[in-house]
Motif scaffolding. Sequence first.
Motif, PDB file in Angstrom:
ATOM      1  N   LEU A  10       1.084  -1.448  -0.362  1.00 19.56           N
ATOM      2  CA  LEU A  10       0.448  -0.246  -0.344  1.00 19.56           C
ATOM      3  C   LEU A  10       1.213   0.731   0.207  1.00 19.56           C
ATOM      4  O   LEU A  10       0.686   2.533  -1.045  1.00 19.56           O
ATOM      5  CB  LEU A  10      -0.958  -0.075   1.090  1.00 19.56           C
ATOM      6  CG  LEU A  10      -2.599  -1.166   1.058  1.00 19.56           C
ATOM      7  CD1 LEU A  10      -2.299  -1.132   2.469  1.00 19.56           C
ATOM      8  CD2 LEU A  10      -2.907  -1.150   0.195  1.00 19.56           C
ATOM      9  N   GLU A  11       1.684   1.564   0.797  1.00 19.08           N
ATOM     10  CA  GLU A  11       3.395   2.125   0.701  1.00 19.08           C
ATOM     11  C   GLU A  11       4.419   1.647   0.698  1.00 19.08           C
ATOM     12  O   GLU A  11       4.476   0.794   1.224  1.00 19.08           O
ATOM     13  CB  GLU A  11       3.061   2.933   1.883  1.00 19.08           C
ATOM     14  CG  GLU A  11       1.509   4.050   1.743  1.00 19.08           C
ATOM     15  CD  GLU A  11       0.740   4.919   3.057  1.00 19.08           C
ATOM     16  OE1 GLU A  11       1.323   5.994   3.047  1.00 19.08           O
ATOM     17  OE2 GLU A  11       0.897   4.416   4.513  1.00 19.08           O
ATOM     18  N   PRO A  12       5.572   2.271   0.582  1.00 19.85           N
ATOM     19  CA  PRO A  12       5.172   3.681  -0.986  1.00 19.85           C
ATOM     20  C   PRO A  12       4.719   3.392  -2.068  1.00 19.85           C
ATOM     21  O   PRO A  12       4.648   1.424  -2.573  1.00 19.85           O
ATOM     22  CB  PRO A  12       6.760   4.415  -1.129  1.00 19.85           C
ATOM     23  CG  PRO A  12       7.772   3.134  -0.398  1.00 19.85           C
ATOM     24  CD  PRO A  12       6.791   2.516   0.513  1.00 19.85           C
ATOM     25  N   GLU A  13       3.431   3.393  -3.301  1.00 23.65           N
ATOM     26  CA  GLU A  13       3.659   3.179  -4.450  1.00 23.65           C
ATOM     27  C   GLU A  13       4.131   3.162  -5.129  1.00 23.65           C
ATOM     28  O   GLU A  13       4.141   1.894  -5.621  1.00 23.65           O
ATOM     29  CB  GLU A  13       2.334   4.547  -4.582  1.00 23.65           C
ATOM     30  CG  GLU A  13       0.842   4.635  -3.985  1.00 23.65           C
ATOM     31  CD  GLU A  13       0.227   5.298  -4.822  1.00 23.65           C
ATOM     32  OE1 GLU A  13      -1.108   5.349  -4.206  1.00 23.65           O
ATOM     33  OE2 GLU A  13       0.760   6.762  -5.241  1.00 23.65           O
ATOM     34  N   ASN A  14       5.700   4.035  -5.018  1.00 23.58           N
ATOM     35  CA  ASN A  14       6.476   4.196  -6.566  1.00 23.58           C
ATOM     36  C   ASN A  14       8.094   3.517  -5.257  1.00 23.58           C
ATOM     37  O   ASN A  14       8.656   5.068  -5.144  1.00 23.58           O
ATOM     38  CB  ASN A  14       6.726   4.695  -7.171  1.00 23.58           C
ATOM     39  CG  ASN A  14       5.316   4.345  -8.135  1.00 23.58           C
ATOM     40  OD1 ASN A  14       5.090   3.447  -8.837  1.00 23.58           O
ATOM     41  ND2 ASN A  14       4.270   5.897  -8.029  1.00 23.58           N
ATOM     42  N   CYS A  56     -11.279   7.068   3.105  1.00 26.78           N
ATOM     43  CA  CYS A  56     -11.172   8.022   4.148  1.00 26.78           C
ATOM     44  C   CYS A  56     -12.985   8.326   4.514  1.00 26.78           C
ATOM     45  O   CYS A  56     -13.810   8.731   3.702  1.00 26.78           O
ATOM     46  CB  CYS A  56     -10.647   9.128   4.614  1.00 26.78           C
ATOM     47  SG  CYS A  56     -11.475  10.289   5.865  1.00 26.78           S
ATOM     48  N   GLY A  57     -13.251   7.850   5.418  1.00 24.39           N
ATOM     49  CA  GLY A  57     -15.316   7.949   5.415  1.00 24.39           C
ATOM     50  C   GLY A  57     -15.129   9.789   6.209  1.00 24.39           C
ATOM     51  O   GLY A  57     -16.459   9.553   6.331  1.00 24.39           O
ATOM     52  N   TYR A 102      -8.633   8.444  -0.694  1.00 27.78           N
ATOM     53  CA  TYR A 102      -7.436   7.899  -0.088  1.00 27.78           C
ATOM     54  C   TYR A 102      -6.375   7.670   0.023  1.00 27.78           C
ATOM     55  O   TYR A 102      -5.657   8.091   1.554  1.00 27.78           O
ATOM     56  CB  TYR A 102      -7.497   6.389  -1.041  1.00 27.78           C
ATOM     57  CG  TYR A 102      -7.092   5.153  -1.154  1.00 27.78           C
ATOM     58  CD1 TYR A 102      -6.615   3.964  -0.170  1.00 27.78           C
ATOM     59  CD2 TYR A 102      -5.249   5.270  -1.012  1.00 27.78           C
ATOM     60  CE1 TYR A 102      -6.111   3.394   0.582  1.00 27.78           C
ATOM     61  CE2 TYR A 102      -4.909   4.275  -0.913  1.00 27.78           C
ATOM     62  CZ  TYR A 102      -4.575   2.932   0.584  1.00 27.78           C
ATOM     63  OH  TYR A 102      -4.042   2.724   0.289  1.00 27.78           O
ATOM     64  N   ARG A 103      -6.430   8.540  -0.565  1.00 33.07           N
ATOM     65  CA  ARG A 103      -4.517   9.565  -0.261  1.00 33.07           C
ATOM     66  C   ARG A 103      -4.626  10.800  -0.049  1.00 33.07           C
ATOM     67  O   ARG A 103      -5.684  12.078  -0.826  1.00 33.07           O
ATOM     68  CB  ARG A 103      -3.401   9.489  -1.946  1.00 33.07           C
ATOM     69  CG  ARG A 103      -2.206  10.250  -0.796  1.00 33.07           C
ATOM     70  CD  ARG A 103      -1.271   8.836  -2.108  1.00 33.07           C
ATOM     71  NE  ARG A 103      -1.206   7.538  -2.185  1.00 33.07           N
ATOM     72  CZ  ARG A 103      -0.391   6.715  -1.322  1.00 33.07           C
ATOM     73  NH1 ARG A 103       0.235   7.471  -0.526  1.00 33.07           N
ATOM     74  NH2 ARG A 103      -0.347   5.867  -1.594  1.00 33.07           N
ATOM     75  N   LEU A 104      -4.332  11.775   0.928  1.00 36.54           N
ATOM     76  CA  LEU A 104      -4.444  12.870   1.801  1.00 36.54           C
ATOM     77  C   LEU A 104      -2.965  13.568   2.109  1.00 36.54           C
ATOM     78  O   LEU A 104      -2.422  13.153   2.830  1.00 36.54           O
ATOM     79  CB  LEU A 104      -5.308  13.175   2.754  1.00 36.54           C
ATOM     80  CG  LEU A 104      -5.676  14.479   3.707  1.00 36.54           C
ATOM     81  CD1 LEU A 104      -6.300  14.900   2.447  1.00 36.54           C
ATOM     82  CD2 LEU A 104      -6.110  14.661   4.481  1.00 36.54           C
ATOM     83  N   HIS A 138      -8.048   8.676   7.950  1.00 33.73           N
ATOM     84  CA  HIS A 138      -6.775   9.326   8.066  1.00 33.73           C
ATOM     85  C   HIS A 138      -7.194   9.731   9.339  1.00 33.73           C
ATOM     86  O   HIS A 138      -8.605  10.866   9.422  1.00 33.73           O
ATOM     87  CB  HIS A 138      -7.059  11.018   7.122  1.00 33.73           C
ATOM     88  CG  HIS A 138      -6.722  10.073   5.630  1.00 33.73           C
ATOM     89  ND1 HIS A 138      -7.875  10.960   5.035  1.00 33.73           N
ATOM     90  CD2 HIS A 138      -5.805   9.418   4.790  1.00 33.73           C
ATOM     91  CE1 HIS A 138      -7.450  10.389   3.464  1.00 33.73           C
ATOM     92  NE2 HIS A 138      -6.171   9.716   3.345  1.00 33.73           N
ATOM     93  N   GLN A 139      -5.908  10.123   9.901  1.00 30.75           N
ATOM     94  CA  GLN A 139      -5.717  10.124  11.553  1.00 30.75           C
ATOM     95  C   GLN A 139      -6.160  12.136  11.596  1.00 30.75           C
ATOM     96  O   GLN A 139      -6.847  11.770  12.509  1.00 30.75           O
ATOM     97  CB  GLN A 139      -3.968  10.120  12.134  1.00 30.75           C
ATOM     98  CG  GLN A 139      -3.686  10.324  13.013  1.00 30.75           C
ATOM     99  CD  GLN A 139      -2.185  10.027  13.358  1.00 30.75           C
ATOM    100  OE1 GLN A 139      -1.318   9.940  12.652  1.00 30.75           O
ATOM    101  NE2 GLN A 139      -2.373   9.281  14.525  1.00 30.75           N
ATOM    102  N   ALA A 140      -5.437  12.379  10.374  1.00 31.98           N
ATOM    103  CA  ALA A 140      -5.599  13.937  10.760  1.00 31.98           C
ATOM    104  C   ALA A 140      -7.178  14.118  10.557  1.00 31.98           C
ATOM    105  O   ALA A 140      -7.818  15.148  11.112  1.00 31.98           O
ATOM    106  CB  ALA A 140      -4.735  14.868   9.228  1.00 31.98           C
ATOM    107  N   CYS A 141      -8.069  14.000   9.298  1.00 37.02           N
ATOM    108  CA  CYS A 141      -9.466  13.654   9.279  1.00 37.02           C
ATOM    109  C   CYS A 141     -10.172  13.611  11.060  1.00 37.02           C
ATOM    110  O   CYS A 141     -11.147  14.614  10.795  1.00 37.02           O
ATOM    111  CB  CYS A 141      -9.868  13.245   8.115  1.00 37.02           C
ATOM    112  SG  CYS A 141      -9.484  13.676   6.567  1.00 37.02           S
ATOM    113  N   LEU A 142      -9.739  12.418  11.087  1.00 35.42           N
ATOM    114  CA  LEU A 142     -10.236  11.485  12.209  1.00 35.42           C
ATOM    115  C   LEU A 142     -10.027  12.975  13.427  1.00 35.42           C
ATOM    116  O   LEU A 142     -10.930  13.455  13.923  1.00 35.42           O
ATOM    117  CB  LEU A 142      -9.868  10.566  12.620  1.00 35.42           C
ATOM    118  CG  LEU A 142     -10.844   9.985  13.981  1.00 35.42           C
ATOM    119  CD1 LEU A 142     -12.016   9.866  13.035  1.00 35.42           C
ATOM    120  CD2 LEU A 142     -10.319   8.355  14.336  1.00 35.42           C
TER     121      LEU A 142
END
Length: 292
Positions: free
Chosen positions: A142-146, A235-236, A241-243, A262-266
């Motif tokens: 899932l991370e890192p994407e590349n 994210c709900g 998905y990516r922020l 996301h932790q920041a959103c929550l």
Amino acid sequence: QRLHSCPDLVSFMVELKTVLEIALKNTQDLHVPRPPEYYSCLVRDLEILGWNKVAFVDTGLTTVKLKAEDSCGRQHLITLKLNAKYPTEPPDCLVDFPVPFAVSWVPQNSLIDIYNQFLAALESLKEFWDALDEIDGKTWVLEPENPTRSATTRRIAIGNNVSVNIEVDPRHPNMLPECYFLGADHAVNPLRSKLNNNMHLWDPEISLLQNLRELLEIDFPSRAVLEKSDFAKDCGICYAYRLDGSVPDQVCDDPRCGQPFHQACLYEWLQGLPTSRQSFNVIFGECPYCNK
């Protein structure tokens, strides 16, 4: 400071002209022409090394990129930034390595010596890259994407909104990596228990991925079988998905919900709820989806 203290426009323009002249003079000092010996020495070294190993040379002959292939067929680059005192002083070497690359250099050395040290360093990292290449090829990362060759972490999908973040030691890639599980407690607690209970079974003679499978008693989802959307939900709160480079890593503990955020959103959401409470740097509150 000098420009701020100018009383009028004329004084400002005079001061600005002075500042610009000083800045321009300093800039010109950085581009002192290099002696003819510099160019003849560099071209000679490149010819001895072999132009087939050269990936790039800039027009000023100050930056050179050399290419190499390790014993597993992986392609690598080393970027050399040469100063006017080459070969008395070594070039700065930029590589995509997970460990520092320090060049051993004496004035009699040439680019061949750097290139051979580069090849030796590639082989010393072979097992590290082998381990991560297997993970990248046989699991859903899932991370890192590349991931770059210097990246030492992988966040590997295990199931629906459950993943493990591993930190691999590039100098000891066959040893047990640091593992951090992400997901709801009811899903990750059994995995933590299995890791702790089976830690003694770690076998440095088998691959990192196979060890993780056996210790956790699971088989990681494969790219060939599942899609990313099967276990990576948006994210709900922000519905993305990516922020800012991060993905949802906080999950509702209720098994019937399991919505990721996301932790920041929550954190921002819970701060605005009157029913939330905070203890030190941890904030507690209701799930925005199920209110549990």
